[in-house]
Design a protein around this motif. Sequence first.
Motif, short mmCIF file in Angstrom:
data_model
loop_
_atom_site.label_atom_id
_atom_site.label_comp_id
_atom_site.label_asym_id
_atom_site.label_seq_id
_atom_site.Cartn_x
_atom_site.Cartn_y
_atom_site.Cartn_z
N ILE B 165 0.86 -1.18 0.00
CA ILE B 165 0.00 0.00 0.00
C ILE B 165 0.90 1.23 0.00
O ILE B 165 1.88 1.28 0.75
N ILE B 166 0.58 2.20 -0.84
CA ILE B 166 1.38 3.43 -0.90
C ILE B 166 0.47 4.65 -0.82
O ILE B 166 -0.74 4.56 -1.04
N CYS B 167 1.06 5.80 -0.49
CA CYS B 167 0.33 7.06 -0.59
C CYS B 167 1.33 8.19 -0.80
O CYS B 167 2.51 8.04 -0.48
N GLY B 168 0.84 9.29 -1.33
CA GLY B 168 1.70 10.43 -1.58
C GLY B 168 0.96 11.44 -2.43
O GLY B 168 -0.06 11.10 -3.05
N ASN B 169 1.49 12.65 -2.49
CA ASN B 169 0.75 13.73 -3.17
C ASN B 169 1.03 13.82 -4.68
O ASN B 169 0.31 14.49 -5.39
N GLY B 185 9.24 -7.68 -7.63
CA GLY B 185 8.30 -8.79 -7.71
C GLY B 185 6.92 -8.51 -7.13
O GLY B 185 6.09 -9.41 -7.05
N TRP B 186 6.69 -7.26 -6.68
CA TRP B 186 5.37 -6.90 -6.17
C TRP B 186 4.39 -6.74 -7.35
O TRP B 186 4.78 -6.44 -8.47
N GLY B 187 3.11 -6.91 -7.06
CA GLY B 187 2.07 -6.53 -8.02
C GLY B 187 1.83 -5.03 -7.95
O GLY B 187 2.58 -4.30 -7.28
N ASP B 188 0.78 -4.56 -8.62
CA ASP B 188 0.44 -3.13 -8.55
C ASP B 188 0.14 -2.77 -7.10
O ASP B 188 -0.67 -3.42 -6.44
N PRO B 189 0.77 -1.70 -6.57
CA PRO B 189 0.46 -1.31 -5.19
C PRO B 189 -0.96 -0.73 -5.11
O PRO B 189 -1.50 -0.28 -6.11
N ILE B 190 -1.53 -0.75 -3.92
CA ILE B 190 -2.81 -0.08 -3.69
C ILE B 190 -2.49 1.34 -3.24
O ILE B 190 -1.81 1.54 -2.23
N ASP B 191 -2.96 2.30 -4.02
CA ASP B 191 -2.65 3.72 -3.76
C ASP B 191 -3.83 4.33 -3.00
O ASP B 191 -4.92 4.49 -3.56
N ILE B 192 -3.64 4.67 -1.74
CA ILE B 192 -4.76 5.17 -0.94
C ILE B 192 -4.86 6.69 -0.92
O ILE B 192 -5.59 7.26 -0.13
N GLY B 193 -4.12 7.36 -1.83
CA GLY B 193 -4.31 8.80 -1.96
C GLY B 193 -3.12 9.60 -1.47
O GLY B 193 -1.96 9.20 -1.63
N GLY B 194 -3.39 10.78 -0.91
CA GLY B 194 -2.36 11.73 -0.50
C GLY B 194 -1.53 11.24 0.68
O GLY B 194 -1.84 10.20 1.29
N ILE B 195 -0.50 12.00 1.01
CA ILE B 195 0.46 11.59 2.04
C ILE B 195 -0.21 11.44 3.41
O ILE B 195 0.29 10.73 4.28
N GLU B 196 -1.38 12.08 3.61
CA GLU B 196 -2.06 11.94 4.91
C GLU B 196 -2.49 10.49 5.16
O GLU B 196 -2.75 10.11 6.31
N GLY B 197 -2.52 9.67 4.11
CA GLY B 197 -2.78 8.23 4.31
C GLY B 197 -1.71 7.56 5.17
O GLY B 197 -1.94 6.48 5.73
N ALA B 198 -0.55 8.20 5.30
CA ALA B 198 0.52 7.67 6.16
C ALA B 198 0.04 7.48 7.61
O ALA B 198 0.55 6.64 8.33
N ARG B 199 -0.95 8.30 8.02
CA ARG B 199 -1.50 8.12 9.38
C ARG B 199 -1.93 6.69 9.61
O ARG B 199 -1.74 6.13 10.69
N TRP B 200 -2.53 6.10 8.57
CA TRP B 200 -3.13 4.77 8.73
C TRP B 200 -2.13 3.68 8.41
O TRP B 200 -2.17 2.60 8.99
N LEU B 201 -1.22 3.95 7.48
CA LEU B 201 -0.18 2.96 7.19
C LEU B 201 0.76 2.83 8.39
O LEU B 201 1.25 1.74 8.69
N GLU B 202 1.02 3.95 9.07
CA GLU B 202 1.90 3.90 10.24
C GLU B 202 1.18 3.22 11.42
O GLU B 202 1.77 2.41 12.14
N ALA B 203 -0.09 3.55 11.61
CA ALA B 203 -0.86 2.91 12.69
C ALA B 203 -1.00 1.41 12.44
O ALA B 203 -0.97 0.60 13.36
N TYR B 204 -1.14 1.05 11.16
CA TYR B 204 -1.24 -0.37 10.80
C TYR B 204 -0.02 -1.14 11.30
O TYR B 204 -0.13 -2.30 11.72
N THR B 205 1.14 -0.50 11.26
CA THR B 205 2.36 -1.20 11.65
C THR B 205 2.33 -1.61 13.12
O THR B 205 2.89 -2.63 13.49
N ALA B 206 1.67 -0.78 13.95
CA ALA B 206 1.55 -1.16 15.36
C ALA B 206 0.69 -2.43 15.49
O ALA B 206 0.94 -3.27 16.36
N LEU B 207 -0.30 -2.56 14.62
CA LEU B 207 -1.10 -3.79 14.59
C LEU B 207 -0.25 -4.95 14.08
O LEU B 207 -0.25 -6.05 14.64
N TRP B 208 0.49 -4.68 13.02
CA TRP B 208 1.33 -5.70 12.39
C TRP B 208 2.32 -6.31 13.39
O TRP B 208 2.51 -7.53 13.43
#
Lengths: 226, 226
Positions: B165-169, B185-208
């Motif tokens: 999963i990626i995000c950026g402006n 070797g990755w497939g197409d990434p899932i682009d969740i929009g602007g860099i503010e999506g990092a809030r959720w990618l970073e929080a996800y890591t605590a779950l991970w």
Amino acid sequence: MEPQNPTLSVTVMKIGVLGSGSVGRSLGKGFASNGHNVKIGSRTPEKQEVQDWLRSTKGNVSAGTFSDATAHGEIVVLCCLGEATEEVIRLAGTTNFEGKLVIDATNPLDFSKGMPPGLFVGTTDSLGERVQRMLPNAKVVKCFNIVNNQTMTNPRMKEGLPDMIICGNDEGAKRQVASLLKEFGWGDPIDIGGIEGARWLEAYTALWVRLAMKLGSWSIAAKFLK
Amino acid sequence: MEPQNPTLSVTVMKIGVLGSGSVGRSLGKGFASNGHNVKIGSRTPEKQEVQDWLRSTKGNVSAGTFSDATAHGEIVVLCCLGEATEEVIRLAGTTNFEGKLVIDATNPLDFSKGMPPGLFVGTTDSLGERVQRMLPNAKVVKCFNIVNNQTMTNPRMKEGLPDMIICGNDEGAKRQVASLLKEFGWGDPIDIGGIEGARWLEAYTALWVRLAMKLGSWSIAAKFLK
């Protein structure tokens, strides 16, 4: 609706479902289809959508106030809007939860800035922890909040079986939730520990909404590859 | 190390990797194995672990200060500890990032209370956004932060291919990242929009981290079933 797992022998439980929105109706129907005795709680149980649900749902189902449904349940399932959760618990009467398993499927989604939502509490606290603090003698288990309502009771997808993640402070309550999940066709849930894990399960949902919007499907669910 | 995808024709890029810990060494080796010209940046590039990495890594690799590596890179990859990220950018010199694609693989993990970690910033801000604010003329893309360092460059698992999963402006910067991911070797990434999506990618890591601890594997990665 067929039972999700007709070969499983089920101990019939009384289940109070707080919230008559799509999540509450879906989980209520799922529990009823597995043979449980379900009372759905609403601010206005006489309203059309609750009455329609009662008519269309097979099994032992009834409706009442939040207080009625909570008093009825040996297990209480929180399916209300995140922002309403604390008020719903107060309306239900905190003493009605004493000693019970409380399954918390809520998310603290903040739609005040439109879609996609943020969270109104997170990373240092969670709605799951707030619920457990409000109900110190109940056994709160965070569950179901990471998938949409149809997946909750029908997890099997064409690409396989996704994972459910749970957390909570009481081991026995989590074993009971694992058994209820099995009735719906889930595998063993991944137990990430105490109720403070809700911080990350709730934050995950904000990611999930964005993935769903991007992928154009509200039924996406994660499977964790090892 | 074999190129992850030897059939792909690759445009050789100069890549600056900031951080010589396990993530930086793994990504640096991965980029080098795909034919890119990699300079790894460290506070002390003369130290043993950097020199060992240079000796053991095939391809066009070198080491230098954070400033050297950033000046070298057409693409700069942030692989430092979360708590060091802002200091590393200052040491690297913010003007060295102007106009460049910056791949942000950092996580704001807070280990001050032991394992598992929390986040030191989240839900209303993120380290990804802080990085973009510090570097207004750079094109920051959050990427790689949701898997461990081995999976970053070798995503294929026996149960299948997980999702990145990626995000950026900047749309062009995200297309460039998608192309680099394909080399690994990755497939197409899932682009969740602007860099503010990092809030959720970073929080996800605590779950991970919690999932990984529970499942006893640091190579777990999510695949999103539809």
